[in-house]
Design a protein around this motif. Structure first.
Motif, short mmCIF file in Angstrom:
data_model
loop_
_atom_site.label_atom_id
_atom_site.label_comp_id
_atom_site.label_asym_id
_atom_site.label_seq_id
_atom_site.Cartn_x
_atom_site.Cartn_y
_atom_site.Cartn_z
N VAL A 41 4.68 1.54 3.45
CA VAL A 41 3.18 1.62 2.63
C VAL A 41 3.34 0.42 1.76
O VAL A 41 4.33 -0.19 1.10
CB VAL A 41 3.06 2.67 1.74
N GLU A 42 2.27 -0.46 1.95
CA GLU A 42 2.23 -1.70 1.00
C GLU A 42 0.69 -1.65 0.09
O GLU A 42 -0.15 -1.11 0.62
CB GLU A 42 1.92 -2.97 1.87
N ARG A 43 0.90 -2.41 -0.93
CA ARG A 43 -0.49 -2.35 -1.98
C ARG A 43 -1.18 -3.52 -1.28
O ARG A 43 -0.47 -4.69 -1.30
CB ARG A 43 -0.25 -2.34 -3.21
N TYR A 100 -4.17 0.66 -0.03
CA TYR A 100 -2.85 0.98 0.28
C TYR A 100 -3.10 0.68 1.75
O TYR A 100 -4.13 1.18 2.48
CB TYR A 100 -2.24 2.04 0.18
N LYS A 131 -7.96 -0.11 -5.76
CA LYS A 131 -6.78 -0.41 -5.46
C LYS A 131 -6.61 0.27 -3.94
O LYS A 131 -7.16 1.36 -3.63
CB LYS A 131 -5.58 0.49 -6.10
N VAL A 183 -2.94 8.90 0.77
CA VAL A 183 -1.81 7.78 1.44
C VAL A 183 -0.64 9.10 1.93
O VAL A 183 -0.06 8.71 2.75
CB VAL A 183 -1.47 7.03 0.31
N GLU A 234 -3.52 8.47 -4.02
CA GLU A 234 -2.18 8.76 -3.66
C GLU A 234 -1.74 9.82 -2.64
O GLU A 234 -0.89 9.90 -1.62
CB GLU A 234 -1.16 8.65 -4.73
#
Length: 269
Positions: A263-265, A177, A175, A216, A213
């Motif tokens: 913030v974007e995935r 970000y 995943k 992030v 996270e």
């Protein structure tokens, strides 16, 4: 899901961040850590590396002005942190600039498992093996997909990767970000990326889950601090940016960061 409360938690817990860093950025890195509520410990003395790792909450290894003695210190501190289950952050400054640095990164990674590698696109591409034209310690240019390069390296080394740029990319390989806060002023400040790595380390130190996270959140806080400062400058003021960045970092709280985070995935793996 982001845990912006880590920002307030960090100020309460005051983690000790051991930095083996470079002579260009040591002062800014130490003051930046103090501004967010962490405690910096700046040492590369070989004789005390394992002892410092015992008391530190995280080790940050920065290759900016690397020499053989410092590389030995990094390996000792990093290996001890690994043994103790403490996070290790590697900032491979100029990894693709010279054969010495390429070999140093390879040697370091053969002995130490980093929790996070933070660098610009050129540095990350050099470690991953992608074709990239770097200019010294600058990001340089390349035609590859930065996110894909970072994901490949994260999976290969089983660690987090954070790539600084106009948009920051943070990934564990599965995943990813994209942090879209920030300002071009960061490219005008020597050591801006180095401080980013230190701040990521402090957040990993207080996150019990050692989660992607938390990296992030650290990146958003730092990028937003710069963005808010830049909004207040009426003309090009590199020196003022550097000073006010520390001021902004010292007063940001979780609520403001959560409100202004962009913030974007980038994928849904």
């Amino acid at each position: 899901m982001m845990n912006y409360e880590l920002i307030d938690e960090l100020r309460l817990k005051n983690p000790l961040v051991h930095n083996i860093t470079n002579i260009v950025v040591a002062n800014d890195s130490a003051n930046g850590l103090l501004a967010i509520g962490a405690s910096p410990f700046m040492s590369s003395t070989i004789a005390e590396m394992e002892e410092v790792a015992l008391i530190a909450d995280v080790v940050v290894l920065n290759m900016g002005t690397l020499n053989d003695e410092q590389l030995t210190a990094m390996i000792l501190a990093g290996k001890k942190a690994n043994e103790l289950g403490k996070p290790v952050v590697l900032d491979p400054v100029g990894a693709g600039a010279t054969s010495y640095r390429k070999q140093a990164v390879e040697k370091l990674l053969s002995h130490v498992h980093p929790t996070l590698i933070r660098g610009n696109a050129g540095e990350i591409a050099a470690i991953e093996g992608s074709d990239w034209s770097a200019k010294g310690v600058d990001a340089g240019t390349g035609s590859g997909d930065v996110t894909k390069i970072a994901e490949n390296l994260a999976l290969k080394l089983n660690c987090f990767i954070a790539v600084s740029g106009a948009t920051d990319t943070i990934t564990d390989g599965r995943k990813s970000y994209l942090v879209k806060n920030g300002t071009p002023y960061f490219t005008k400040m020597t050591g801006a990326g180095c401080l980013h790595g230190c701040i990521c380390g402090a957040f990993l130190a207080v996150d019990k889950e050692r989660s992607l996270e938390s990296v992030v959140t650290a990146s958003v806080m730092y990028a937003l601090a710069g963005e808010l400062v830049a909004e207040q400058l009426t003309q090009v003021s590199v020196g003022s940016f550097r000073t006010y960045l520390l001021d902004q970092l010292s007063c940001l709280d979780s609520l403001l960061v959560q409100q202004k985070a962009t913030v974007e995935r980038s994928n849904k793996k």
